[in-house]
Every structure is written in structure tokens, then in C-alpha cells.
Design a protein around this motif. Structure first.
Motif, PDB file in Angstrom:
ATOM      1  N   HIS A  38       0.852  -1.194   0.000  1.00 42.78           N
ATOM      2  CA  HIS A  38       0.000   0.000   0.000  1.00 42.78           C
ATOM      3  C   HIS A  38       0.892   1.251   0.000  1.00 42.78           C
ATOM      4  CE1 HIS A  38      -3.174  -2.789   1.510  1.00 42.78           C
ATOM      5  NE2 HIS A  38      -2.200  -3.241   2.293  1.00 42.78           N
ATOM      6  N   PRO A  39       0.457   2.331  -0.632  1.00 48.59           N
ATOM      7  CA  PRO A  39      -0.668   2.415  -1.576  1.00 48.59           C
ATOM      8  C   PRO A  39      -0.241   1.977  -2.972  1.00 48.59           C
ATOM      9  CG  PRO A  39       0.328   4.566  -1.321  1.00 48.59           C
ATOM     10  CD  PRO A  39       1.083   3.644  -0.400  1.00 48.59           C
ATOM     11  N   HIS A  40      -1.198   1.864  -3.864  1.00 48.99           N
ATOM     12  CA  HIS A  40      -0.897   1.491  -5.241  1.00 48.99           C
ATOM     13  C   HIS A  40      -0.104   2.581  -5.942  1.00 48.99           C
ATOM     14  CE1 HIS A  40      -1.587   1.105  -9.575  1.00 48.99           C
ATOM     15  NE2 HIS A  40      -1.830  -0.187  -9.381  1.00 48.99           N
ATOM     16  N   GLY A  41      -0.433   3.853  -5.631  1.00 52.14           N
ATOM     17  CA  GLY A  41       0.179   4.941  -6.373  1.00 52.14           C
ATOM     18  C   GLY A  41      -0.233   4.878  -7.836  1.00 52.14           C
ATOM     19  N   ILE A  42       0.578   5.473  -8.694  1.00 55.96           N
ATOM     20  CA  ILE A  42       0.281   5.420 -10.125  1.00 55.96           C
ATOM     21  C   ILE A  42       0.796   4.118 -10.733  1.00 55.96           C
ATOM     22  CG2 ILE A  42       0.670   6.513 -12.367  1.00 55.96           C
ATOM     23  CD1 ILE A  42      -1.205   8.056 -10.506  1.00 55.96           C
ATOM     24  N   LEU A  43       2.016   3.738 -10.390  1.00 54.02           N
ATOM     25  CA  LEU A  43       2.616   2.545 -10.996  1.00 54.02           C
ATOM     26  C   LEU A  43       3.207   1.573  -9.967  1.00 54.02           C
ATOM     27  CD1 LEU A  43       4.414   4.260 -14.006  1.00 54.02           C
ATOM     28  CD2 LEU A  43       2.421   2.782 -14.136  1.00 54.02           C
ATOM     29  N   GLY A  44       3.129   1.894  -8.694  1.00 54.71           N
ATOM     30  CA  GLY A  44       3.682   0.999  -7.679  1.00 54.71           C
ATOM     31  C   GLY A  44       5.179   0.799  -7.819  1.00 54.71           C
ATOM     32  N   VAL A  45       5.932   1.886  -8.019  1.00 58.64           N
ATOM     33  CA  VAL A  45       7.373   1.755  -8.284  1.00 58.64           C
ATOM     34  C   VAL A  45       8.121   1.142  -7.107  1.00 58.64           C
ATOM     35  CG1 VAL A  45       7.464   3.622  -9.974  1.00 58.64           C
ATOM     36  CG2 VAL A  45       7.840   4.137  -7.562  1.00 58.64           C
ATOM     37  N   GLY A  46       7.625   1.375  -5.881  1.00 60.45           N
ATOM     38  CA  GLY A  46       8.284   0.787  -4.720  1.00 60.45           C
ATOM     39  C   GLY A  46       8.198  -0.724  -4.729  1.00 60.45           C
ATOM     40  N   ALA A  47       7.045  -1.250  -5.113  1.00 63.87           N
ATOM     41  CA  ALA A  47       6.863  -2.703  -5.192  1.00 63.87           C
ATOM     42  C   ALA A  47       7.753  -3.297  -6.270  1.00 63.87           C
ATOM     43  CB  ALA A  47       5.393  -3.031  -5.465  1.00 63.87           C
ATOM     44  N   TRP A  48       7.779  -2.655  -7.443  1.00 63.44           N
ATOM     45  CA  TRP A  48       8.613  -3.138  -8.538  1.00 63.44           C
ATOM     46  C   TRP A  48      10.087  -3.133  -8.145  1.00 63.44           C
ATOM     47  CZ3 TRP A  48       7.440  -5.003 -13.405  1.00 63.44           C
ATOM     48  CH2 TRP A  48       6.106  -4.945 -13.792  1.00 63.44           C
ATOM     49  N   SER A  49      10.528  -2.011  -7.590  1.00 64.28           N
ATOM     50  CA  SER A  49      11.947  -1.863  -7.296  1.00 64.28           C
ATOM     51  C   SER A  49      12.403  -2.780  -6.170  1.00 64.28           C
ATOM     52  CB  SER A  49      12.243  -0.400  -6.930  1.00 64.28           C
ATOM     53  OG  SER A  49      13.631  -0.185  -6.789  1.00 64.28           O
ATOM     54  N   CYS A  50      11.590  -2.895  -5.115  1.00 63.91           N
ATOM     55  CA  CYS A  50      11.989  -3.699  -3.952  1.00 63.91           C
ATOM     56  C   CYS A  50      11.818  -5.194  -4.181  1.00 63.91           C
ATOM     57  CB  CYS A  50      11.181  -3.271  -2.727  1.00 63.91           C
ATOM     58  SG  CYS A  50      11.564  -1.621  -2.107  1.00 63.91           S
ATOM     59  N   PHE A  51      10.641  -5.590  -4.676  1.00 66.90           N
ATOM     60  CA  PHE A  51      10.298  -7.009  -4.707  1.00 66.90           C
ATOM     61  C   PHE A  51      10.304  -7.620  -6.104  1.00 66.90           C
ATOM     62  CE2 PHE A  51       7.812  -4.992  -1.202  1.00 66.90           C
ATOM     63  CZ  PHE A  51       8.624  -5.432  -0.170  1.00 66.90           C
ATOM     64  N   GLY A  52      10.392  -6.788  -7.125  1.00 62.56           N
ATOM     65  CA  GLY A  52      10.451  -7.299  -8.485  1.00 62.56           C
ATOM     66  C   GLY A  52      11.867  -7.339  -9.008  1.00 62.56           C
ATOM     67  N   PHE A  53      12.491  -6.156  -9.089  1.00 62.01           N
ATOM     68  CA  PHE A  53      13.835  -6.056  -9.649  1.00 62.01           C
ATOM     69  C   PHE A  53      14.948  -6.253  -8.632  1.00 62.01           C
ATOM     70  CE2 PHE A  53      11.519  -3.158 -12.710  1.00 62.01           C
ATOM     71  CZ  PHE A  53      11.558  -4.061 -13.753  1.00 62.01           C
ATOM     72  N   ASP A  54      14.627  -6.310  -7.356  1.00 61.18           N
ATOM     73  CA  ASP A  54      15.635  -6.436  -6.298  1.00 61.18           C
ATOM     74  C   ASP A  54      16.591  -5.239  -6.311  1.00 61.18           C
ATOM     75  OD1 ASP A  54      16.657  -7.754  -4.073  1.00 61.18           O
ATOM     76  OD2 ASP A  54      18.179  -8.807  -5.210  1.00 61.18           O
ATOM     77  N   GLY A  55      16.064  -4.080  -6.680  1.00 57.70           N
ATOM     78  CA  GLY A  55      16.885  -2.884  -6.711  1.00 57.70           C
ATOM     79  C   GLY A  55      17.220  -2.337  -5.347  1.00 57.70           C
TER      80      GLY A  55
END
Length: 345
Positions: A119-136
Motif C-alpha cells: 500500500h498504496p498502489h500509487g500510479i505505478l507501484g514503483v516501490g513494489a517493482w523496485s523492492c520485490f520485483g527487480f531487487d533494486g
């Protein structure tokens, strides 16, 4: 007079420093690559089958169709995550652009499975992508032994080439079949990340606003009960601040059009703007403001094959209480006023 006004407007624009340190330059480059993958690349992938068909590349199209049929279950099976791709330095450069930072409040047992509610979704959820998707943000080190899979709409797996890109990150469909497949396997230490608010919450993504679409969304709780996965509330401070959205209050013409689009297509199409690559006044690139992703305490869930409504409601209520507690404990640390409360709708 006209020349004077133009000169005055140009002088008020804050331009990018072209002689900034290399660390900053590569962060700008990473965001530009991300922008290309999100927008132009996505459009090209949607058009690719038509281009191949009308240019006579039928053999290539037929080969891809065979591959698509052979691999059609991958979005429901956790993809085929390529750790090499996920750990490219490019993703860390992207995280440093804002910057995005991941904060752990408790250790997680790698012998247990989890559902992370983001949470929150935001516009694109960049935090979710960066932390849990790309492992950035080094989630693989911060949560050693935990393997993350982000849920996304099934429609995102329909475009050729883009489909394989998402699968290589380890994304899965946001369906109960895929969630139960991942969390029901013998492998332990799996964490499914669900951006629960979805398209409806994206319409609430205004800077400084903390309104979540959660009060009636209980499917993730039901899946946690059916799989025995513990629930972990996650709040990203600053997620709503990376883009500005045209005002769309409830009842406005714009909001009604967006609600109609969401109902018909599953996407809400918020009207947004950020900054440009060479200047910071206006553009479609995200604004470089800090995003702090805080992972809260897990809520223990006992596996129940057919959970009753009363049990789902009770755990859902506790989840909202824990999420509000997480928000209150960390809001002042990340620039949110003490008087601000988390709103559930």
C-alpha cells in the motif's frame, strides 16, 4: 513583450545539471530505460503481432504462437525468474534516482510462506517493482531466504516479448489459481506481493494523500487462510508523490469517465504528469522524491481449506489495524504530519 514573456518562462524552468556526478547521471539513464519499457516498449509489443502478420513474417509468428501455447501456464506457475536479469545494476540505479529504500521492522522465518499487502498502489507501484520485483533495494539480502513474486493483471501477459520480460522477473497472475500454486508448493520461504488497492486506488494517488481502497477487499485474506501464508502489511511512504494527478474528485465528469474505463477495461487511466528528462517542470518521467517501503510485522494465519466469512472478516479487521499502526509508527519519520491518519474506503 511576447519575447520577454517567453524568456521569463524559460528562465523559471529548473534544468537538469548536465555536469552532475556520474551516480546521478546513471540514475537518470535508468529512469529513461524504465520509461521506455513501461510506455513505448509496451505499445510496440501490443502491435508486434500485426506488424509481423502484415509484413509477411508468418513463420516467426507461427513459431511464437507455438511457444506461447507451450508456455501458457507460466504466468500461473511463478514464471521463470532470471536472477541475473533482476540483479542488474540498472535496477539499483533506478532505485537511487528517487531514492527508494526498503525498511525491515522484524525478521521473517524462511520456513514460512507469506502474502505481502503493498500500500498504496500509487500510479505505478514503483516501490513494489523496485523492492520485490527487480531487487533494486537488496530485498534478497535484507530478507535472506525469501523469494518474492509480484501479482499483476493477467492482461499484462498477453503481449509478446513483454510477457517474457515480466515472467523473467518472476511475476505471476493476480488470480487465486496462481497464488495458491505458488504458496501451496513444497518450497518454503515464498512471498506473494499483492498491490491490493489496484486501479481504483490509483485514482486516489495524489501527493500527500493517504487513502486506501481496502475496506471491502478481502480476497487476499481468504487466500492467506487457504494456503496458511502469514499476512504482512507493507506501506510505502512517498509512493503517491512521484506523480501529480489532475484533480478528479468523486462525482466529477473526469472521475466518472475514469470509473467507466476501469469497469470496461480494468484500468483506471489517471491523468498524470511528472518531470522531463532535461528539465523538472513538466513531463512523463516520475518526480525524484523519496519512497520509503516499510515492511511490518507478520500476522499469523492458520491454514483453513474453507474459511468462514466471520474468520475472514476478523483477520481482515486485524490486518487493517496493523497497517494503521505501522503507518502511525513511521509517518513522522518519513515526513507525514502527526495529525494525518490513514483512510480506508
Amino acid at each position: 513583450m511576447l519575447n520577454y514573456r517567453i524568456h521569463k518562462n524559460l528562465s523559471n524552468i529548473k534544468w537538469v545539471n548536465f555536469f552532475s556526478p556520474w551516480e546521478r547521471q546513471r540514475a537518470y539513464f535508468a529512469v529513461l530505460v524504465w520509461f521506455v519499457l513501461i510506455y513505448p516498449f509496451c505499445c510496440l509489443c501490443q502491435l508486434a503481432p500485426f506488424v509481423l502478420f502484415f509484413t509477411g513474417q508468418w513463420i516467426f509468428l507461427a513459431l511464437y504462437a507455438c511457444w506461447y501455447y507451450y508456455d501458457k501456464e507460466s504466468p500461473k506457475r511463478g514464471g521463470y525468474r532470471d536472477n541475473w536479469f533482476r540483479r542488474l545494476s540498472l535496477h539499483k540505479w533506478f532505485a537511487n534516482y528517487f531514492p527508494i529504500r526498503l525498511h525491515k521492522t522484524v525478521e521473517l522465518d524462511k520456513k514460512q510462506n507469506y502474502i505481502f499487502g503493498y500500500h498504496p498502489h500509487g500510479i505505478l507501484g514503483v516501490g513494489a517493482w523496485s523492492c520485490f520485483g527487480f531487487d533494486g533495494c537488496n530485498a534478497s539480502q535484507i530478507f535472506n531466504g525469501i523469494r518474492f513474486s509480484i501479482c499483476t493483471l493477467p492482461g499484462n501477459f498477453t503481449a509478446m516479448f513483454r510477457r517474457e520480460t515480466l515472467l523473467s522477473i518472476g511475476l505471476i497472475e493476480s488470480s487465486k489459481e496462481s497464488i495458491e500454486y505458488v504458496l501451496g508448493s513444497e518450497e518454503r520461504g515464498r512471498a506473494v506481493v499483492i498491490v491490493i488497492g489496484g486501479a481504483a486506488e490509483a485514482l486516489e494517488a495524489h501527493p500527500g494523500k493517504h487513502t486506501l481502497t481496502l475496506a471491502t477487499r478481502k480476497g487476499f485474506v481468504r487466500e492467506a487462510l487457504k494456503t496458511g501464508a502469514h499476512l504482512v502489511p507493507v506501506y510505502a511512504f512517498g509512493e503517491n508523490d512521484i506523480y501529480k494527478q489532475i484533480d478528479n474528485p468523486e462525482g466529477s465528469v473526469l472521475r466518472k469517465m475514469q470509473e467507466w474505463g476501469k469497469k470496461k477495461m480494468g484500468i483506471s487511466l489517471p491523468l498524470i504528469y511528472g518531470r522531463g528528462y532535461f528539465q523538472m517542470a513538466l513531463g512523463l518521467l516520475p518526480i525524484n522524491t523519496s519512497v520509503n517501503v516499510v515492511v511490518g510485522n507478520p500476522i499469523e494465519v492458520m491454514k483453513t481449506e474453507n474459511p468462514e466469512k466471520e474468520v475472514v472478516d476478523r483477520i481482515h479487521k486485524r490486518y487493517m489495524e496493523e497497517l494503521a499502526k505501522l503507518f502511525d509508527e513511521h509517518k513522522e519519520r518519513f515526513g507525514v504530519s502527526k495529525e494525518t491518519n490513514l483512510v480506508f474506503q
